[in-house]
Design a protein around this motif. Structure first.
Motif, mmCIF file in Angstrom:
data_model
loop_
_atom_site.group_PDB
_atom_site.id
_atom_site.type_symbol
_atom_site.label_atom_id
_atom_site.label_comp_id
_atom_site.label_asym_id
_atom_site.label_seq_id
_atom_site.Cartn_x
_atom_site.Cartn_y
_atom_site.Cartn_z
ATOM 1 N N GLY A 110 -5.690 6.232 4.124
ATOM 2 C CA GLY A 110 -6.409 4.861 4.151
ATOM 3 C C GLY A 110 -5.580 4.461 3.185
ATOM 4 O O GLY A 110 -5.845 3.434 3.131
ATOM 5 N N PHE B 9 -5.610 -9.435 7.933
ATOM 6 C CA PHE B 9 -4.738 -8.817 7.174
ATOM 7 C C PHE B 9 -4.072 -8.385 8.050
ATOM 8 O O PHE B 9 -3.835 -8.075 8.955
ATOM 9 C CB PHE B 9 -5.404 -7.694 6.502
ATOM 10 N N ASP C 89 1.111 -1.241 0.212
ATOM 11 C CA ASP C 89 0.028 0.218 -0.273
ATOM 12 C C ASP C 89 1.078 1.234 0.549
ATOM 13 O O ASP C 89 2.291 1.585 0.048
ATOM 14 C CB ASP C 89 -0.659 -0.257 1.556
ATOM 15 N N ARG D 136 -10.338 -7.349 7.870
ATOM 16 C CA ARG D 136 -11.575 -7.161 6.991
ATOM 17 C C ARG D 136 -9.750 -7.393 5.869
ATOM 18 O O ARG D 136 -8.455 -6.972 6.269
ATOM 19 C CB ARG D 136 -11.914 -6.385 7.555
ATOM 20 N N GLY E 196 -7.964 -5.672 3.605
ATOM 21 C CA GLY E 196 -7.532 -4.076 2.910
ATOM 22 C C GLY E 196 -7.962 -3.029 1.786
ATOM 23 O O GLY E 196 -8.478 -3.412 0.763
ATOM 24 N N ASP E 197 -7.717 -1.759 1.880
ATOM 25 C CA ASP E 197 -8.507 -0.955 0.834
ATOM 26 C C ASP E 197 -7.115 0.191 0.513
ATOM 27 O O ASP E 197 -7.016 1.290 1.633
ATOM 28 C CB ASP E 197 -9.686 -0.291 1.226
ATOM 29 N N PRO E 198 -6.499 -0.166 -0.402
ATOM 30 C CA PRO E 198 -7.142 -0.574 -2.111
ATOM 31 C C PRO E 198 -6.335 -1.760 -2.024
ATOM 32 O O PRO E 198 -6.388 -1.851 -3.375
ATOM 33 C CB PRO E 198 -5.951 1.142 -2.666
ATOM 34 N N GLU E 199 -5.966 -1.971 -1.132
ATOM 35 C CA GLU E 199 -5.223 -3.041 -1.602
ATOM 36 C C GLU E 199 -6.197 -4.288 -2.289
ATOM 37 O O GLU E 199 -5.479 -5.429 -3.153
ATOM 38 C CB GLU E 199 -4.597 -4.245 -0.595
ATOM 39 N N ASN F 41 -5.646 -6.469 11.406
ATOM 40 C CA ASN F 41 -6.621 -5.769 9.959
ATOM 41 C C ASN F 41 -7.732 -6.832 9.847
ATOM 42 O O ASN F 41 -6.801 -7.932 9.798
ATOM 43 C CB ASN F 41 -6.926 -5.253 9.159
ATOM 44 N N LYS G 168 0.956 4.664 2.249
ATOM 45 C CA LYS G 168 -0.584 5.540 3.092
ATOM 46 C C LYS G 168 -0.401 6.653 3.195
ATOM 47 O O LYS G 168 -1.877 7.797 3.280
ATOM 48 C CB LYS G 168 -0.153 4.914 4.737
HETATM 49 N N1 GLY Z 1 -4.805 0.166 3.229
HETATM 50 C C1 GLY Z 1 -4.825 0.085 4.513
HETATM 51 C C2 GLY Z 1 -6.122 -0.143 4.934
HETATM 52 O O1 GLY Z 1 -6.855 -0.789 4.672
HETATM 53 O O2 GLY Z 1 -6.427 -0.925 5.810
#
Ligand code: GLY
Ligand code: AMP
Length: 432
Positions: free
Chosen positions: A232, A275, A218, A293, A295-298, A291, A220
């Motif tokens: 994010g 994650f 990512d 859930r 990742g966003d944008p992973e 995490n 950040k």
């Molecule tokens: N890209 C990091 C997150 O979703 O926490």
């Protein structure tokens, strides 16, 4: 158990991650129908959206019952930590994502750290405080920079890297005294600042069984060259060249396997994705955080690289049938660039009209994040991160080239983007 076109799926959330999940559902032979809640302007074009916020647990459960949903895929951490999966279970509705006990590994950074320490999983040294005086006296003898984390969920804003004693003192006061993060900052974790390069490892878990997804990285910070405040995530690519076979082996042995075992040993029946944020230090890979859930944008680079149907994978995890699951990955590289609104991660304008590309080539995907449907099928901006533009390519430079060409075709007044997604790896030259 589930046959062709048998599943009614509900995807919970409203970001780029959830749009990618909706697209995977729409492409899955197992799926009959998809609903998103609350969704966004892009999901609105791909499936039905129900305007129920992701934190309205009662509303989401009622929706799932009413629409005869067979399978719920939960995108964000908040509904997980509020017990959405527990509540669905009471209604015998299958879900991908942990129950509240598993979600605590993200919702409490102290709970996460305690588990890491108890099971001797590599992580930075730290101390926990719930009152000011001991925290301030600890800072007197600390080395700098140092990392200060609010214990609870803080929408990605609760981690501060304090460069010196003065900044650290001010941060600790703001959290413990001024309650800048409310109850989330009632307790804090003061952590050694780890130096190295980060990578995101996603592990699909079902009890003691697990499948590791492709690696990704990512970006950040908001600014090019990794400058400015944390966001994010402004873009991602997969695979992460940093993680060669030897490093992956080490991550698997010292972090992934012990984490899966630790969670199961604590009596948590985890069925979802863990994650793991990892810092690759000169002293080996260390866990920054869990995490619970995607990742966003992973997600926007991981899902396009799967040859395997992601719905089949998530269903196998949710139904306890993950053992021996054969994951097939495409050889191509994927790169995603986030288009944000100027001002993000601070305040930003909303309601601008978006001009979209006339056609999206086969190698590309335009995932909507902060958008909403406007009049006459128009798309309006409605958030900080507006789109994730993903492209696949035989090499990382090809994927980057293609993604940036698509980015140039998406127009709105306050559009900002980082032009250096993947640059560190491109410089390293390990992508081909
Ligand atoms: N890209 C990091 C997150 O979703 O926490
Ligand atoms: P977290 O939410 O804990 O992942 O923290 C967000 C970001 O802060 C991480 O992705 C890292 O970039 C940074 N970070 C967190 N913990 C540390 C640490 N101990 N040392 C250095 N950077 C950190």
């Amino acid at each position: 158990m589930f046959t062709e076109k048998s599943l009614n799926v509900l995807v919970v959330g409203s970001g780029g991650r959830e749009h990618a999940l909706v697209r995977s559902c729409a492409a899955s032979p197992l799926v009959r129908s998809v609903i998103a809640a609350p969704g966004n302007g892009g999901m609105d074009q791909d499936c039905d959206c129900a305007l129920i916020p992701a934190d309205d647990i009662g509303g989401l459960v009622n929706l799932a019952v009413e629409k005869k949903i067979d399978f719920v895929i939960v995108g964000p951490e908040v509904p997980l930590s509020l017990g959405l999966v527990d509540a669905l279970k009471e209604k015998q509705i299958l879900a991908f994502g942990p129950e509240a006990d598993g979600a605590r590994l993200e919702a409490s950074k102290i709970a996460c750290k305690q588990l890491l320490l108890k099971y001797r999983i590599p992580t930075g040294a730290s101390a926990v405080f719930d009152s000011l005086a001991p925290a301030l006296s600890y800072l007197e003898t600390s080395s700098y920079p140092i990392v200060i984390k609010a214990d609870g969920l803080a929408a990605g804003k609760g981690v501060i890297i304090a460069e010196d004693h003065e900044a650290a003192t001010a941060t600790v006061r703001s959290m413990l005294e001024d309650r800048a993060f409310g109850d989330s900052g009632e307790r804090i974790l003061v952590e050694e600042c780890l130096v190295g390069e980060e990578t995101s490892i996603h592990v699909i878990i079902s009890g003691r069984d697990y499948v590791i997804l492709p690696t990704s990285q990512d970006h950040k910070r908001i600014g090019e060259g990794d400058t400015g405040p944390n966001t994010g995530g402004m873009g991602a690519y997969s695979p992460a060249g940093l993680v060669d076979d030897a490093l992956m082996q080490k991550i698997r042995e010292t972090i992934v396997v012990p984490s899966v075992e630790a969670i199961a040993s604590e009596g948590i029946a985890f069925r979802g994705v863990l994650f793991i944020g990892i810092m690759v230090t000169s002293d080996g890979p260390k866990v920054l955080e869990y995490n619970v859930r995607f990742g966003d944008p992973e997600t926007q680079v991981l899902l396009p690289r799967l040859k395997t149907d992601p719905v089949a994978l998530m269903l196998a995890a949710a139904t306890g049938r993950l053992a021996g699951f054969n994951l097939e990955v495409r050889p191509e590289h994927a790169l995603c660039v986030v288009l944000a609104s100027r001002g993000y991660p601070g305040s930003y304008p909303k309601g601008e009209t978006v001009t979209l590309p006339t056609a999206i080539p086969d190698y590309g995907q335009l995932f909507h994040a902060g958008t909403k449907a406007g009049p006459d099928r128009s798309i309006l901006t409605n958030g900080g991160r507006i789109f994730g533009v993903t492209a696949l390519g035989q090499t990382l430079p090809e994927a980057a080239d293609r993604a940036y060409r698509l980015c140039d075709q998406v127009l709105f007044d306050s559009k900002v983007l980082r032009r250096d997604i993947g640059a560190r790896q491109l410089r390293r030259g390990t992508s081909e």
